[in-house]
Design an enzyme around this catalytic site. Structure first.
Site, short mmCIF file in Angstrom:
data_model
loop_
_atom_site.label_atom_id
_atom_site.label_comp_id
_atom_site.label_asym_id
_atom_site.label_seq_id
_atom_site.Cartn_x
_atom_site.Cartn_y
_atom_site.Cartn_z
N GLN A 26 -5.22 -1.41 9.65
CA GLN A 26 -5.06 -2.75 9.07
C GLN A 26 -5.66 -3.81 9.99
O GLN A 26 -5.36 -3.87 11.19
CB GLN A 26 -3.57 -3.04 8.84
CG GLN A 26 -3.29 -4.36 8.17
CD GLN A 26 -3.83 -4.41 6.75
OE1 GLN A 26 -3.74 -3.46 6.00
NE2 GLN A 26 -4.40 -5.55 6.39
N LYS A 45 0.83 -1.21 0.00
CA LYS A 45 0.00 0.00 0.00
C LYS A 45 0.86 1.25 0.00
O LYS A 45 0.62 2.20 -0.76
CB LYS A 45 -0.92 0.01 1.22
CG LYS A 45 -2.08 -0.97 1.16
CD LYS A 45 -2.82 -1.01 2.49
CE LYS A 45 -3.97 -2.02 2.44
NZ LYS A 45 -4.60 -2.26 3.74
N ASP A 56 -11.67 2.61 3.92
CA ASP A 56 -12.06 1.20 3.84
C ASP A 56 -13.57 1.04 3.71
O ASP A 56 -14.07 -0.02 3.34
CB ASP A 56 -11.59 0.45 5.10
CG ASP A 56 -10.39 -0.45 4.83
OD1 ASP A 56 -10.14 -0.77 3.66
OD2 ASP A 56 -9.71 -0.83 5.80
#
Length: 300
Positions: free
Chosen positions: A98, A54, A121
């Site tokens: 995460q 990422k 997200d």
């Protein structure tokens, strides 16, 4: 029939190119640089690899990349303090924590502490509610990537019969909402659905996101249907050597590819689109935060 392979790797590269163009335009026209912050708690090996990837791609498209790496025993209070500081940082437009988190941390509490406008997200309860009621939201990355590939392949999805196999909050449910938004007739099926093969067999679009290796065989697929395989499962592969494994999806690829009109492979299908859509969401969030037009084709 031999299915057209939907190349997620190539499509993701195209999306990242569109994001890079959008970032360059923001810099040139408004002196703005989208910023993405990733918070990693602990040292889960898969998460480490994902976070590195990422960060690399964030920089490649011209964005600001920030990482907060916290010890596995970090307290909830300390983690929430990091998120609060990122919420208040005007140079950060996207925040991603995460998952999975260490077991002593409450994932729902942590995710819902992120500013919904920065929740790239798309997991915050506010974004879930906005998506479910057809309002502007941050859209979960994996379902968004699936939708982009379906739109690219079909053009209009209006009137098509879609079956989503899997009912997770991360993929199954938001995928169904996105397909409804594009005027599909949508069924959410799962491992306990009665007559599951018959339910899947009537679909023009099958999105398999159930987390069971090769659960959907080719004889469940309607001839000519489009199959989007979200599953990533690791199976033993003794033919490759001792201790070796291979990646497979939730669909039995060979038998399904012989029947379907189009199919995503595993690996190289949906997976690469997830990070591409994370970058797209960060660009979208930056534009929204500054009252600027959103980039076309990069959100639902």
């Amino acid at each position: 029939m031999s299915a057209q392979v939907i190349d997620g790797k190539a499509f993701a590269a195209k999306v990242r190119g569109q994001v890079a163009e959008g970032v360059s335009k923001l810099k040139a026209d408004h002196d703005l640089v989208p910023g993405l912050a990733v918070v990693l708690v602990g040292e889960d090996p898969a998460s480490e690899v994902y976070v590195r990837s990422k960060g690399k791609m964030t920089v490649e498209v011209g964005m600001k990349s920030v990482e907060h790496r916290l010890d596995a025993d970090t307290s909830e209070t300390d983690l929430l303090a990091v998120i609060k500081s990122l919420n208040e940082d005007a140079s950060i437009h996207g925040i991603l924590v995460q998952l999975p988190l260490p077991k002593h941390l409450n994932e729902d509490l942590v995710i819902n502490s992120i500013d919904p406008a920065k929740d790239v997200d798309g997991f915050h309860i506010s974004n879930v509610g906005l998506l479910g009621t057809g309002q502007k939201s941050m859209v979960p990355c994996t379902p968004l990537g699936c939708l982009m590939m379906l739109r690219d392949h079909h053009g209009s999805l209006s009137g098509l019969d879609a079956v989503v196999v899997g009912r997770s909050n991360i993929v199954g449910k938001p995928m169904a909402q996105l397909l409804l938004g594009d005027s599909c007739t949508v069924t959410i099926a799962h491992s306990r659905t009665k007559d599951l093969p018959d339910v899947v067999r009537r679909a023009d679009i099958v999105v398999a996101a159930v987390g069971r290796p090769e659960m959907v065989p080719g004889d469940w697929i309607k001839p000519g249907a489009t199959v989007i395989d979200v599953g990533i499962n690791r199976l033993d592969a003794p033919e490759k050597g001792e201790g070796k494994t291979r990646l497979v999806g939730d669909v039995h690829y060979e038998s399904a590819a012989a029947v379907a009109g189009a199919i995503t492979p595993v690996p190289g299908g949906v997976g690469p689109m997830t990070i591409a859509c994370l970058l797209a969401n960060t660009l979208t969030a930056c534009c929204r935060a500054n009252g600027l037009p959103e980039p076309e084709g990069l959100t639902a």
